[in-house]
Design a protein around this motif. Structure first.
Motif, PDB file in Angstrom:
ATOM      1  N   ALA A 118       0.768  -0.977   0.312  1.00  0.00           N
ATOM      2  CA  ALA A 118       0.136  -0.030  -0.064  1.00  0.00           C
ATOM      3  C   ALA A 118       0.784   1.311  -0.102  1.00  0.00           C
ATOM      4  O   ALA A 118       0.610   2.850  -0.640  1.00  0.00           O
ATOM      5  CB  ALA A 118      -1.200  -0.165   1.265  1.00  0.00           C
ATOM      6  N   MET A 119       1.784   1.646   0.568  1.00  0.00           N
ATOM      7  CA  MET A 119       3.075   2.621   0.742  1.00  0.00           C
ATOM      8  C   MET A 119       3.935   2.112   0.005  1.00  0.00           C
ATOM      9  O   MET A 119       4.812   3.043  -0.430  1.00  0.00           O
ATOM     10  CB  MET A 119       3.672   2.386   2.165  1.00  0.00           C
ATOM     11  N   GLY A 120       4.433   1.739  -1.491  1.00  0.00           N
ATOM     12  CA  GLY A 120       5.035   1.274  -1.928  1.00  0.00           C
ATOM     13  C   GLY A 120       5.980   0.135  -2.361  1.00  0.00           C
ATOM     14  O   GLY A 120       7.142   0.746  -3.373  1.00  0.00           O
ATOM     15  N   LEU A 121       5.952  -1.058  -0.934  1.00  0.00           N
ATOM     16  CA  LEU A 121       7.103  -0.801  -0.596  1.00  0.00           C
ATOM     17  C   LEU A 121       7.086  -2.459  -0.873  1.00  0.00           C
ATOM     18  O   LEU A 121       5.951  -3.024  -1.245  1.00  0.00           O
ATOM     19  CB  LEU A 121       7.647  -0.670   0.798  1.00  0.00           C
ATOM     20  N   LYS A 122       8.649  -3.699  -1.259  1.00  0.00           N
ATOM     21  CA  LYS A 122       7.461  -4.696  -0.916  1.00  0.00           C
ATOM     22  C   LYS A 122       7.385  -5.200  -0.301  1.00  0.00           C
ATOM     23  O   LYS A 122       7.837  -4.602   0.990  1.00  0.00           O
ATOM     24  CB  LYS A 122       9.495  -5.376  -1.689  1.00  0.00           C
ATOM     25  N   PRO A 123       6.451  -6.536  -0.349  1.00  0.00           N
ATOM     26  CA  PRO A 123       6.713  -7.075   0.868  1.00  0.00           C
ATOM     27  C   PRO A 123       7.833  -7.473   1.087  1.00  0.00           C
ATOM     28  O   PRO A 123       8.422  -7.990   1.079  1.00  0.00           O
ATOM     29  CB  PRO A 123       5.847  -8.251   0.390  1.00  0.00           C
ATOM     30  N   PRO A 124       7.401  -7.865   2.846  1.00  0.00           N
ATOM     31  CA  PRO A 124       8.334  -9.227   3.383  1.00  0.00           C
ATOM     32  C   PRO A 124       8.742  -9.824   3.424  1.00  0.00           C
ATOM     33  O   PRO A 124       8.251 -10.966   2.059  1.00  0.00           O
ATOM     34  CB  PRO A 124       7.528  -8.958   5.208  1.00  0.00           C
ATOM     35  N   ALA A 125       9.664 -10.217   3.037  1.00  0.00           N
ATOM     36  CA  ALA A 125      10.551 -11.572   2.758  1.00  0.00           C
ATOM     37  C   ALA A 125       9.958 -12.481   3.573  1.00  0.00           C
ATOM     38  O   ALA A 125       9.995 -14.297   2.753  1.00  0.00           O
ATOM     39  CB  ALA A 125      12.169 -11.507   2.879  1.00  0.00           C
ATOM     40  N   ALA A 126      10.335 -12.312   4.755  1.00  0.00           N
ATOM     41  CA  ALA A 126       9.897 -13.959   5.306  1.00  0.00           C
ATOM     42  C   ALA A 126       8.562 -13.760   6.247  1.00  0.00           C
ATOM     43  O   ALA A 126       8.032 -12.547   6.140  1.00  0.00           O
ATOM     44  CB  ALA A 126      11.301 -14.129   6.899  1.00  0.00           C
ATOM     45  N   GLU A 127       7.768 -15.146   6.586  1.00  0.00           N
ATOM     46  CA  GLU A 127       6.425 -14.544   5.864  1.00  0.00           C
ATOM     47  C   GLU A 127       6.275 -14.850   7.788  1.00  0.00           C
ATOM     48  O   GLU A 127       5.717 -13.632   8.008  1.00  0.00           O
ATOM     49  CB  GLU A 127       5.406 -16.554   6.441  1.00  0.00           C
ATOM     50  N   ASP A 128       6.851 -14.824   8.294  1.00  0.00           N
ATOM     51  CA  ASP A 128       6.857 -15.027  10.363  1.00  0.00           C
ATOM     52  C   ASP A 128       7.706 -13.782  10.598  1.00  0.00           C
ATOM     53  O   ASP A 128       8.629 -14.492  10.461  1.00  0.00           O
ATOM     54  CB  ASP A 128       6.241 -15.778  11.117  1.00  0.00           C
ATOM     55  N   PRO A 129       7.882 -13.327  11.357  1.00  0.00           N
ATOM     56  CA  PRO A 129       8.948 -12.450  12.699  1.00  0.00           C
ATOM     57  C   PRO A 129       8.978 -13.752  13.738  1.00  0.00           C
ATOM     58  O   PRO A 129       8.606 -14.917  14.146  1.00  0.00           O
ATOM     59  CB  PRO A 129       8.396 -11.558  13.377  1.00  0.00           C
ATOM     60  N   LYS A 130      10.657 -13.911  13.923  1.00  0.00           N
ATOM     61  CA  LYS A 130      10.892 -15.268  14.408  1.00  0.00           C
ATOM     62  C   LYS A 130      10.954 -14.840  15.741  1.00  0.00           C
ATOM     63  O   LYS A 130      11.083 -13.343  16.271  1.00  0.00           O
ATOM     64  CB  LYS A 130      12.369 -15.644  14.084  1.00  0.00           C
ATOM     65  N   ARG A 131      10.428 -16.203  16.714  1.00  0.00           N
ATOM     66  CA  ARG A 131      10.026 -15.328  18.026  1.00  0.00           C
ATOM     67  C   ARG A 131      11.678 -15.297  19.013  1.00  0.00           C
ATOM     68  O   ARG A 131      11.983 -14.660  19.592  1.00  0.00           O
ATOM     69  CB  ARG A 131       9.607 -16.910  18.227  1.00  0.00           C
ATOM     70  N   ASP A 132      12.940 -15.383  18.387  1.00  0.00           N
ATOM     71  CA  ASP A 132      13.938 -14.722  19.103  1.00  0.00           C
ATOM     72  C   ASP A 132      14.348 -13.585  18.773  1.00  0.00           C
ATOM     73  O   ASP A 132      15.151 -12.883  19.450  1.00  0.00           O
ATOM     74  CB  ASP A 132      15.018 -15.924  18.750  1.00  0.00           C
ATOM     75  N   GLN A 133      13.841 -13.083  17.908  1.00  0.00           N
ATOM     76  CA  GLN A 133      14.087 -11.670  17.798  1.00  0.00           C
ATOM     77  C   GLN A 133      12.826 -10.896  18.559  1.00  0.00           C
ATOM     78  O   GLN A 133      12.954  -9.450  18.946  1.00  0.00           O
ATOM     79  CB  GLN A 133      13.364 -11.011  16.208  1.00  0.00           C
ATOM     80  N   TYR A 134      11.915 -11.247  19.487  1.00  0.00           N
ATOM     81  CA  TYR A 134      10.845 -10.628  20.256  1.00  0.00           C
ATOM     82  C   TYR A 134      11.223 -11.688  22.005  1.00  0.00           C
ATOM     83  O   TYR A 134       9.763 -12.767  21.770  1.00  0.00           O
ATOM     84  CB  TYR A 134       9.469 -10.770  19.369  1.00  0.00           C
ATOM     85  N   LYS A 135      11.789 -11.654  22.169  1.00  0.00           N
ATOM     86  CA  LYS A 135      12.088 -12.618  23.387  1.00  0.00           C
ATOM     87  C   LYS A 135      11.271 -11.909  24.207  1.00  0.00           C
ATOM     88  O   LYS A 135      10.706 -13.559  25.250  1.00  0.00           O
ATOM     89  CB  LYS A 135      13.474 -13.044  23.690  1.00  0.00           C
TER      90      LYS A 135
END
Length: 187
Positions: A92-109
């Motif tokens: 919607a903002m003219g950017l590419k969709p995220p490369a990975a489907e899900d953020p990883k749990r170890d990034q959000y502890k």
């Protein structure tokens, strides 16, 4: 036949007392439909509110709860639902969709990390919806590498997707012996 017509008139007279002018005066004018921008934004914010409330409410010591080993944990469900919003926000903002489907749990502890991510993802989506305006919701953007879609259609798809994960998280609450926030009596 005349008796049947007379009976119908009498019944109608009792069913609608007063004259038509009185009936019109008692009922206010019909409110027009809300603009599409308001409708989609309200839906987006409502599911974002529900998921945020769950993220804030669920006990942190149960964040890694899984109904079965093959399923996502409570935290992973939230990360998936929140992360997937960027499949709307980015195009919607003219950017590419995220490369990975899900953020990883170890990034959000921590619970606080996940709550912040859920809030941010829905706030970013709401800002993208608002920035488009009513006319911009009908513009086409590249949604997948080989597919275009209208901004509005992508937004509704992600609202539905988030609602499906909300439903799954309700089951997680129940299996953990808890009552989901939306199911609690209102004060």
């Amino acid at each position: 036949m005349k008796r049947l017509s007379l009976l119908a008139i009498v019944l109608l007279a009792f069913a609608f007392p007063g004259n038509a002018q009185d009936s019109i005066k008692k009922h206010p004018a019909v409110k027009p439909a809300d603009p599409e921008l308001k409708v989609v934004l309200d839906s987006w914010n409502d599911i974002g509110r529900k998921l945020t409330e769950m993220a804030e409410d669920f006990p942190e010591d149960k964040y890694d709860f899984k109904p079965t080993p093959a399923q996502r944990s409570f935290a992973e469900q939230l990360l998936h639902a929140a992360g997937s919003t960027y499949y709307f926000t980015n195009p919607a903002m003219g950017l590419k969709p995220p490369a990975a489907e899900d953020p990883k749990r170890d990034q959000y502890k921590t619970k606080a990390d996940i709550v912040a991510f859920v809030k941010k993802s829905f706030a970013d989506g709401a800002a993208a919806i608002q920035s488009k305006g009513d006319k911009g919701l009908l513009t086409e953007v590249v949604y997948l590498p080989d597919q275009k879609a209208r901004v509005l259609d992508i937004a509704y798809g992600l609202i539905e997707h988030s609602g499906e994960h909300y439903g799954q998280l309700v089951v997680y609450y129940r299996l953990a012996g808890l009552v989901p926030p939306e199911s609690r009596p209102k004060k």
